[in-house]
Design a protein around this motif. Structure first.
Motif, PDB file in Angstrom:
ATOM      1  N   GLU A  68      -7.354   2.763   0.439  1.00 21.89           N
ATOM      2  CA  GLU A  68      -6.008   2.319   0.084  1.00 21.89           C
ATOM      3  C   GLU A  68      -5.874   0.810   0.317  1.00 21.89           C
ATOM      4  O   GLU A  68      -5.304   0.085  -0.511  1.00 21.89           O
ATOM      5  N   LEU A  69      -6.389   0.339   1.442  1.00 22.94           N
ATOM      6  CA  LEU A  69      -6.344  -1.094   1.748  1.00 22.94           C
ATOM      7  C   LEU A  69      -7.184  -1.887   0.753  1.00 22.94           C
ATOM      8  O   LEU A  69      -6.793  -2.971   0.306  1.00 22.94           O
ATOM      9  N   THR A 119       0.854  -1.189   0.000  1.00 22.72           N
ATOM     10  CA  THR A 119       0.000   0.000   0.000  1.00 22.72           C
ATOM     11  C   THR A 119       0.892   1.240   0.000  1.00 22.72           C
ATOM     12  O   THR A 119       2.107   1.147  -0.040  1.00 22.72           O
ATOM     13  N   LEU A 148       0.655   3.167   2.583  1.00 21.21           N
ATOM     14  CA  LEU A 148       0.548   3.490   4.007  1.00 21.21           C
ATOM     15  C   LEU A 148       1.869   3.215   4.705  1.00 21.21           C
ATOM     16  O   LEU A 148       2.655   2.380   4.261  1.00 21.21           O
ATOM     17  N   SER A 168      -9.735  11.020   6.596  1.00 22.73           N
ATOM     18  CA  SER A 168      -8.426  10.343   6.587  1.00 22.73           C
ATOM     19  C   SER A 168      -8.614   8.842   6.769  1.00 22.73           C
ATOM     20  O   SER A 168      -7.924   8.036   6.139  1.00 22.73           O
ATOM     21  N   ALA A 169      -9.563   8.459   7.623  1.00 25.51           N
ATOM     22  CA  ALA A 169      -9.845   7.035   7.832  1.00 25.51           C
ATOM     23  C   ALA A 169     -10.401   6.410   6.563  1.00 25.51           C
ATOM     24  O   ALA A 169     -10.044   5.273   6.208  1.00 25.51           O
ATOM     25  N   ARG A 201      -9.755   7.356   3.546  1.00 26.77           N
ATOM     26  CA  ARG A 201      -8.632   7.225   2.596  1.00 26.77           C
ATOM     27  C   ARG A 201      -7.828   5.969   2.899  1.00 26.77           C
ATOM     28  O   ARG A 201      -7.421   5.239   1.990  1.00 26.77           O
ATOM     29  N   ILE A 202      -7.589   5.701   4.190  1.00 27.73           N
ATOM     30  CA  ILE A 202      -6.838   4.502   4.586  1.00 27.73           C
ATOM     31  C   ILE A 202      -7.579   3.246   4.147  1.00 27.73           C
ATOM     32  O   ILE A 202      -6.990   2.316   3.585  1.00 27.73           O
ATOM     33  N   LEU A 240      -3.518  -0.112  12.698  1.00 21.62           N
ATOM     34  CA  LEU A 240      -4.701  -0.831  12.214  1.00 21.62           C
ATOM     35  C   LEU A 240      -4.803  -2.209  12.851  1.00 21.62           C
ATOM     36  O   LEU A 240      -5.881  -2.633  13.287  1.00 21.62           O
ATOM     37  N   THR A 246       1.131   3.114  10.475  1.00 23.72           N
ATOM     38  CA  THR A 246      -0.313   3.076  10.221  1.00 23.72           C
ATOM     39  C   THR A 246      -0.818   1.639  10.190  1.00 23.72           C
ATOM     40  O   THR A 246      -1.865   1.321  10.766  1.00 23.72           O
ATOM     41  N   ILE A 247      -0.070   0.747   9.524  1.00 26.40           N
ATOM     42  CA  ILE A 247      -0.457  -0.667   9.477  1.00 26.40           C
ATOM     43  C   ILE A 247      -0.448  -1.249  10.893  1.00 26.40           C
ATOM     44  O   ILE A 247      -1.350  -1.992  11.294  1.00 26.40           O
TER      45      ILE A 247
END
Length: 435
Positions: free
Chosen positions: A406-407, A362, A364, A399-400, A402-403, A372, A368-369
């Motif tokens: 992305e995942l 990603t 990220l 922002s959440a 977007r994360i 999560l 961040t990972i």
């Protein structure tokens, strides 16, 4: 023997607790906090009031241990007494001398079949064990009693052998012959030795170096109309005096690290106590009322002063990212916890090959990972929507989202449905994460 003195919470059923307590009380290293339970559903309510009083917990069996461990509410080390070896031998002897029932006509729970067979082989007994209800973690008394009772009603067994007191009581009510496996003294003593060694290790950990890195902004309380260089000097002196008082309370030493930056060298145990196990910010009186002036605080734990200072720097930078007044703690196992005192706190990892591989798939960061993964562990499942994730990570919902997008693009998440918390609101996507 070691010179430690541990407050040991002991939780067990009415028939097993006295056995365990009698063994533990023979050791001068312990102060016992005994708790008896009659139903698995009440276990968490029983131990919550003692959560801050017990240094460690010892459970009478696998089921109460698993209930507490899976709840994640108790961070103190947890142990349980296994019902193996002498415990099962004693029960089988009781069955033989009272009813002379062959082991092939008994139903067992908790154990693996091979465990029972190996025990019998050591006694020179070769007989099949057809009825065993093995389980991992917790299980309900109803499920176990149903298993044993059905076999008995079908005429396949003559009695049950259970490790769970509540299942034992239930089967007795149903009129089924049942034998309870109780903890053996030798098993209790073996666990106690492990607990003592763990206590010695934790005692050594408490003596580890800890560093607290603080940034203060004393100008917050200054009025622009009355500000002067003399005011600045007085404020700096006042802040330094407050920090010195706080440093004395954590038995540490204060060092200036540049304009507005200070470092306190102390021990892991002192800061652990001051922050209630790295969960809260010290009370206002302990902090000498420094709250308004602290811009960020990072706590670092390490094997050496240098390592602890490096960890404190990491925690400090993460605290700065969370916003004014945030406290974070970085540990020598590569994890970071915080923000201390926040309603939602997480402890996440910053390293490891797995995290790096996931981050590479990603755009990220590894941090961040790690966050999560910590959020999913805390929730106990891998499904979440953006507003929930934002609350845990203390970021904006956009922002959440977007994360999560992305995942999803990397194949590490999928949208599985929608939820609508407000009748007139916009539906929110629920994602399942594969981390």
């Amino acid at each position: 023997m070691c010179a430690i003195r541990l407050r040991l919470g002991i939780l067990g059923a009415d028939d097993s607790l006295p056995i365990i307590q009698a063994v533990v009380e023979a050791y001068k290293e312990f102060v016992c906090l005994p708790v008896v339970y009659w139903d698995e559903s009440e276990i968490l309510d029983l131990i919550r009031p003692l959560a801050s009083e017990a240094d460690m917990w010892l459970f009478s069996g696998q089921v109460p241990y698993s209930i507490v461990k899976q709840s994640g509410e108790i961070e103190a080390p947890l142990f349980y007494v296994p019902h193996i070896g002498a415990s099962l031998y004693r029960t089988l002897l009781q069955v033989h001398y009272t009813k002379r029932i062959p082991v092939s006509r008994l139903s067992f729970d908790t154990y693996q079949r091979r465990e029972i067979e190996r025990l019998l082989e050591e006694a020179g007994i070769e007989e099949s064990i057809p009825y065993v209800k093995h389980y991992e973690g917790g299980i309900s008394a109803q499920e176990l009693s149903d298993y044993h009772y059905l076999l008995w009603k079908q005429g396949k067994t003559e009695a049950a052998v259970t490790c769970l007191r509540t299942a034992h009581l239930e089967l007795e009510k149903l009129g089924m012959p049942v034998y309870r496996v109780l903890p053996a003294r030798s098993a209790v003593e073996a666990v106690i030795q492990t607990i003592i060694r763990t206590g010695q290790m934790l005692q050594a950990q408490d003596a580890q170096i800890a560093v607290q890195m603080i940034e203060v902004d004393a100008m917050q309380a200054v009025s622009p109309e009355t500000f002067s260089t003399d005011d600045m000097y007085r404020l700096e002196m006042k802040t330094t005096e407050k920090l010195l008082r706080y440093a004395r309370k954590v038995q540490g030493s204060l060092k200036s690290a540049g304009p507005g930056r200070y470092v306190i060298f102390t021990t892991r145990g002192a800061l652990k106590e001051m922050t209630a196990g790295y969960k809260t910010i010290p009370p206002a009186e302990e902090m000498a009322h420094l709250y308004e002036e602290i811009a960020a605080c990072g706590i670092g734990i390490g094997r050496t002063a240098y390592e602890a200072e490096i960890q404190a720097g990491k925690a400090f930078l993460h605290a700065k990212q969370h916003g004014r007044g945030a406290w974070m703690a970085a540990f020598d196992d590569g994890t970071i916890a915080g923000p201390l005192g926040a309603r939602e706190q997480i402890r996440y990892s910053l390293g490891g090959e797995e995290l790096r591989e996931l981050a590479e798939r990603t755009r990220l960061s590894v941090a961040t990972i790690g966050k999560l993964q910590a959020v999913l562990r805390k929730r106990g499942n891998n499904e979440i929507e953006a507003h929930e994730l934002a609350a845990y990570m203390q970021i904006l919902p956009r922002s959440a989202r977007r994360i999560l997008k992305e995942l999803e693009a990397a194949g590490l998440a999928e949208a599985i449905g929608e939820t609508n918390p407000y009748p007139r609101g916009r539906p929110r996507k629920v994602y399942r994460l594969f981390l």
